[in-house]
Design a protein around this motif. Structure first.
Motif, PDB file in Angstrom:
ATOM      1  N   CYS A 282       0.842  -1.200   0.000  1.00 42.01           N
ATOM      2  CA  CYS A 282       0.000   0.000   0.000  1.00 42.01           C
ATOM      3  C   CYS A 282       0.874   1.245   0.000  1.00 42.01           C
ATOM      4  O   CYS A 282       2.004   1.232   0.484  1.00 42.01           O
ATOM      5  CB  CYS A 282      -0.938   0.010   1.209  1.00 42.01           C
ATOM      6  N   ASN A 283       0.309   2.326  -0.573  1.00 41.02           N
ATOM      7  CA  ASN A 283       1.011   3.612  -0.600  1.00 41.02           C
ATOM      8  C   ASN A 283       0.644   4.488   0.595  1.00 41.02           C
ATOM      9  O   ASN A 283       1.420   5.339   1.015  1.00 41.02           O
ATOM     10  CB  ASN A 283       0.665   4.391  -1.881  1.00 41.02           C
ATOM     11  N   GLY A 284      -0.568   4.311   1.096  1.00 40.48           N
ATOM     12  CA  GLY A 284      -1.088   5.206   2.125  1.00 40.48           C
ATOM     13  C   GLY A 284      -1.046   4.605   3.522  1.00 40.48           C
ATOM     14  O   GLY A 284      -0.426   3.568   3.765  1.00 40.48           O
ATOM     15  N   ASP A 285      -1.714   5.266   4.430  1.00 44.74           N
ATOM     16  CA  ASP A 285      -1.801   4.856   5.832  1.00 44.74           C
ATOM     17  C   ASP A 285      -3.010   3.951   5.993  1.00 44.74           C
ATOM     18  O   ASP A 285      -4.148   4.404   6.069  1.00 44.74           O
ATOM     19  CB  ASP A 285      -1.929   6.101   6.711  1.00 44.74           C
ATOM     20  N   MET A 286      -2.767   2.642   6.057  1.00 36.32           N
ATOM     21  CA  MET A 286      -3.861   1.681   6.137  1.00 36.32           C
ATOM     22  C   MET A 286      -4.658   1.842   7.421  1.00 36.32           C
ATOM     23  O   MET A 286      -5.888   1.720   7.427  1.00 36.32           O
ATOM     24  CB  MET A 286      -3.312   0.258   6.034  1.00 36.32           C
TER      25      MET A 286
ATOM     26  N   ALA B 180     -11.312   5.420   9.129  1.00 37.81           N
ATOM     27  CA  ALA B 180     -12.297   6.146   8.316  1.00 37.81           C
ATOM     28  C   ALA B 180     -13.355   5.215   7.731  1.00 37.81           C
ATOM     29  O   ALA B 180     -14.199   5.654   6.949  1.00 37.81           O
ATOM     30  CB  ALA B 180     -11.588   6.902   7.188  1.00 37.81           C
ATOM     31  N   HIS B 181     -13.293   3.921   8.097  1.00 38.13           N
ATOM     32  CA  HIS B 181     -14.255   2.913   7.627  1.00 38.13           C
ATOM     33  C   HIS B 181     -14.209   2.737   6.109  1.00 38.13           C
ATOM     34  O   HIS B 181     -15.211   2.397   5.487  1.00 38.13           O
ATOM     35  CB  HIS B 181     -15.678   3.274   8.079  1.00 38.13           C
ATOM     36  N   LYS B 182     -13.021   2.949   5.531  1.00 35.61           N
ATOM     37  CA  LYS B 182     -12.830   2.718   4.098  1.00 35.61           C
ATOM     38  C   LYS B 182     -12.130   1.393   3.831  1.00 35.61           C
ATOM     39  O   LYS B 182     -12.004   0.974   2.693  1.00 35.61           O
ATOM     40  CB  LYS B 182     -12.027   3.871   3.489  1.00 35.61           C
TER      41      LYS B 182
END
Length: 334
Positions: A154-158, A164-166
């Motif tokens: 992943c590139n982002g903050d998991m 954020a419930h995503k």
């Protein structure tokens, strides 16, 4: 000599001498001893797929296939079919049976790149597969067992996506049994020299040209640069500089690094009136910002415009205004 581990790709190596990078290499060796799921975190261009391939190459599964799926590049409606395949007649146009990527990866490693882009609607399906190690092709009546190791990147903050419930929390824990963080290049500037020498040697071999090395001014400019595109950006700039250099010395101008801080700002201001100096600085900021966003999104205009929170056509006009060729950010080798 560089500290590295061989992996697939034009560059061929994960290279570094810095403590943070050597720690990451050490984790790859330890994680290769088992088949537990691994989550690789890192910014674009840090070498996540190379790390996944190195993990596979060091494991007992090395004789099996390494199969990669770029989750962010697939339409939501096709992800399940790509993963699990389908039987003949499963849907209109399914004229024959087609195995999915899970079947292709049998006995090896299945690599989910950009797992943070996985649509919520598909996450439950992947969770069930990871829990049961079983799957059913579309239109099929029989459940099949799967022997694959799952590695995700992943590139982002998991963790932030979970909050954020995503991204499902239970799925996050399933893919994140072992965690590997690849540091951005700005945190391992001590590796600039060995990486640059490696890429220069690679270009000399590729093109059959002369040996070329950096002038001190070019090295200093590289040390000041923030490297938003990380090692991929470094390879791109070294590649271009090798081809453009007039002789054996690569200058700061050959690297074409953006000038937007330190003494370079003074150069932009010169003795210009306020309005002119402001216009120059705004133009420099726009150019550097656009290049940084394109580096992060590998030249994808749609993704870059979303990241910049600008309408796509307006962002494309800015790219054209500053004469930036987005293709220079799509180099696939790192």
């Amino acid at each position: 000599m560089s500290v590295g581990t061989r992996a697939h790709g034009d560059s061929g190596l994960l290279i570094g001498r810095s403590r943070t990078f050597r720690e990451a290499l050490g984790k790859i060796s330890r994680y290769a001893r088992c088949s537990a799921p691994v989550l690789i975190e890192g910014e674009t261009g840090t070498g996540k797929e190379l790390a996944a391939r190195a993990l596979h190459a060091k494991s007992d599964r090395r004789a099996g296939p390494f199969v990669a799926i770029n989750v962010g590049a697939l339409p939501e409606a096709l992800i399940v079919n790509e993963l699990f395949g389908h039987e003949q007649g499963a849907f209109t146009g399914a004229a024959r049976r087609c195995g999915g990527l899970v079947a292709q990866a049998e006995g090896g490693t299945l690599f989910f790149d950009e797992i943070d882009s996985l649509p919520v609607s598909v996450q439950a399906t992947l969770l069930r597969f990871l829990q049961e190690h079983e799957y059913r092709p579309l239109g099929g009546g029989r459940t099949r067992e799967a022997d694959v190791r799952v590695v995700s990147a992943c590139n982002g903050d998991m963790a932030a996506l979970v909050r954020a419930h995503k991204f499902r929390e239970d799925l996050f824990y399933r893919i994140n049994v072992l965690q590997l963080r690849l540091p951005p290049l700005r945190e391992r500037l001590g590796d600039l020299e060995v990486l640059t020498e490696h890429f220069l040697d690679l270009m000399q071999e590729r093109y059959g040209g002369p040996e070329r090395r950096l002038e001190p001014g070019a090295r200093a400019a590289m040390a000041r640069h923030a490297w938003p595109g990380n090692v991929r950006e470094l390879e791109n700039r070294v590649h271009r500089a090798y081809l453009l250099a007039r002789d054996a010395r690569i200058t700061e101008d050959d690297l074409d690094l953006p000038k937007a801080n330190g003494a370079s700002v003074t150069e932009l201001l010169d003795d210009a009136p306020f309005a002119v100096a402001k216009a120059r600085l705004v133009a420099a900021f726009e150019r550097d910002y656009i290049r940084a966003v394109l580096a992060k999104t590998e030249g994808n205009l749609s993704a870059a415009s979303r990241l910049a929170k600008k309408e796509r056509r307006a962002f494309a006009r800015l790219v054209e205004k500053h004469g930036i060729d987005r293709r220079e950010f799509t180099h696939p080798s790192y």
